[in-house]
Design an enzyme around this catalytic site. Structure first.
Site, PDB file in Angstrom:
ATOM      1  N   ASN A 120       5.387   3.899  -5.498  1.00 60.08           N
ATOM      2  CA  ASN A 120       5.803   3.866  -6.915  1.00 60.08           C
ATOM      3  C   ASN A 120       4.749   4.589  -7.878  1.00 60.08           C
ATOM      4  O   ASN A 120       5.183   5.291  -9.010  1.00 60.08           O
ATOM      5  CB  ASN A 120       6.013   2.459  -7.325  1.00 60.08           C
ATOM      6  CG  ASN A 120       6.973   2.248  -8.886  1.00 60.08           C
ATOM      7  OD1 ASN A 120       7.537   3.210  -9.000  1.00 60.08           O
ATOM      8  ND2 ASN A 120       6.981   1.449  -9.474  1.00 60.08           N
TER       9      ASN A 120
ATOM     10  N   ARG B 159      12.449  -0.841  -8.991  1.00 60.95           N
ATOM     11  CA  ARG B 159      10.883  -0.464  -9.327  1.00 60.95           C
ATOM     12  C   ARG B 159      10.801  -0.097 -10.703  1.00 60.95           C
ATOM     13  O   ARG B 159      11.820   0.707 -11.081  1.00 60.95           O
ATOM     14  CB  ARG B 159      10.308   0.411  -8.290  1.00 60.95           C
ATOM     15  CG  ARG B 159      10.384  -0.136  -6.831  1.00 60.95           C
ATOM     16  CD  ARG B 159       9.616  -1.422  -6.531  1.00 60.95           C
ATOM     17  NE  ARG B 159       8.131  -1.278  -6.768  1.00 60.95           N
ATOM     18  CZ  ARG B 159       7.402  -0.859  -5.883  1.00 60.95           C
ATOM     19  NH1 ARG B 159       7.685  -0.387  -4.608  1.00 60.95           N
ATOM     20  NH2 ARG B 159       6.140  -0.587  -6.294  1.00 60.95           N
TER      21      ARG B 159
ATOM     22  N   PRO C 152       0.831  -1.091  -0.047  1.00 60.70           N
ATOM     23  CA  PRO C 152       0.107   0.037  -0.090  1.00 60.70           C
ATOM     24  C   PRO C 152       0.794   1.231   0.085  1.00 60.70           C
ATOM     25  O   PRO C 152       1.826   1.117   0.488  1.00 60.70           O
ATOM     26  CB  PRO C 152      -0.763  -0.229   1.135  1.00 60.70           C
ATOM     27  CG  PRO C 152      -0.020  -0.983   2.221  1.00 60.70           C
ATOM     28  CD  PRO C 152       0.884  -1.769   1.395  1.00 60.70           C
ATOM     29  N   GLU C 153       0.434   2.221  -0.679  1.00 61.59           N
ATOM     30  CA  GLU C 153       1.154   3.763  -0.642  1.00 61.59           C
ATOM     31  C   GLU C 153       0.517   4.301   0.583  1.00 61.59           C
ATOM     32  O   GLU C 153      -0.402   3.820   1.246  1.00 61.59           O
ATOM     33  CB  GLU C 153       0.931   4.432  -1.933  1.00 61.59           C
ATOM     34  CG  GLU C 153       1.356   3.488  -3.039  1.00 61.59           C
ATOM     35  CD  GLU C 153       1.912   4.243  -4.325  1.00 61.59           C
ATOM     36  OE1 GLU C 153       2.167   5.645  -3.896  1.00 61.59           O
ATOM     37  OE2 GLU C 153       1.933   3.973  -5.422  1.00 61.59           O
TER      38      GLU C 153
ATOM     39  N   LYS D 168       4.076   4.087   5.386  1.00 62.78           N
ATOM     40  CA  LYS D 168       3.409   2.930   5.291  1.00 62.78           C
ATOM     41  C   LYS D 168       3.125   2.345   7.042  1.00 62.78           C
ATOM     42  O   LYS D 168       2.957   1.383   6.763  1.00 62.78           O
ATOM     43  CB  LYS D 168       4.001   2.228   4.288  1.00 62.78           C
ATOM     44  CG  LYS D 168       4.077   2.776   3.220  1.00 62.78           C
ATOM     45  CD  LYS D 168       5.082   2.082   2.133  1.00 62.78           C
ATOM     46  CE  LYS D 168       5.025   2.771   0.854  1.00 62.78           C
ATOM     47  NZ  LYS D 168       6.094   2.147  -0.105  1.00 62.78           N
TER      48      LYS D 168
END
Ligand SMILES: [Zn+2]
Length: 259
Positions: A162, A248, A2-3, A52
């Site tokens: 990301n 990423r 999760p962001e 997070k």
């Protein structure tokens, strides 16, 4: 993964269920029995998020630190709740609600001193009140790493994942490979303010929306983005570039993000 906006949203949703209430804490799975016992019977005084990480604060001066990682989930229900499934690491119950957390990457109790040390390790959180962009901007301006790498470094800024990283660089027309020390300070202030506004939208709608198409109230929506995992740039119609940076995938428009 999760962001940050999802963790802030989780904190916001759980506050009315737990804060100001005495909590019965157990570890149905057994793996966190000692930790649960430390907060059992205590009053939850606040819940907040740092990037997070989710933090539950108790009147005993103890703090429950949760990082969901890839597999962790939070389940909320009103009382009377069903008996917990045996994979629940920690169950927290108030008279009105039950929170079950399964599969967290981190589940631990922190003392005040440990919490202070933990906060020092991380960059300022975009959604914290009051916000403190100066600390993040100073760290970026000192670094020769690419701005795209720095935005994902939680020791620089907390909470950007990301998708937001990709989108904010495109929205500002910033070259993702520009070194942090070469990005003008005023651009970084703008980046902070716009990123914060986008994440506030993320908390409100519980979804990443970066293209300005806000949904009608109550409408459940998927992500709405400009270039993340898209084929063509909405502005110049060029093919979106794809590369790996900090392990990423990064998407960018070589024409619009050349500055
Ligand atoms: Zn373009």
């Amino acid at each position: 993964m999760p962001e940050g906006h999802t963790i802030h949203r989780a904190a916001q949703d759980q506050r009315p269920m737990l804060v100001g209430k005495r909590i019965a804490a157990t570890s149905p799975q057994g793996r966190f029995a000692d930790g649960a016992a430390m907060i059992d019977g205590r009053t939850c005084v606040a819940i907040d998020a740092l990037g997070k990480h989710l933090l539950y604060h108790f009147d005993s001066g103890e703090h429950l630190h949760i990082h969901l990682g890839l597999a962790g989930r939070i389940y909320r229900s009103a009382q009377p709740a069903d008996p917990p499934r045996d994979v629940v690491r920690i169950r927290m119950e108030s008279l009105s609600h039950v929170i079950d957390i399964t599969g967290p990457a981190i589940c631990e109790i922190l003392t005040d001193a440990e919490l202070a040390a933990f906060r020092m390790k991380y960059g300022p959180d975009l959604l914290a009140e009051p916000d403190e962009p100066e600390r993040a901007i100073a760290r970026i301006r000192k670094s020769r790493s690419p701005i795209a790498t720095l935005l994902m470094n939680q020791q620089v800024i907390s909470g950007i994942g990301n998708i937001y990283r990709t989108e904010i660089l495109w929205l500002l027309g910033l070259n993702p490979f520009m070194r942090g020390c070469d990005v003008p300070e005023e651009t970084l202030h703008k980046l902070w303010a716009e990123m914060r506004a986008l994440m506030q939208i993320g908390v409100k709608y519980n979804s990443i929306i970066t293209n300005g198409e806000l949904p009608a109230a109550g409408q459940d929506i998927q992500e709405r983005v400009n270039i993340y995992a898209e084929a063509a740039c909405p502005t110049c119609k060029s093919e979106i570039g794809v590369t790996k940076i900090s392990a990423r995938t990064l998407y960018y428009c070589a024409r619009c993000q050349s500055v």
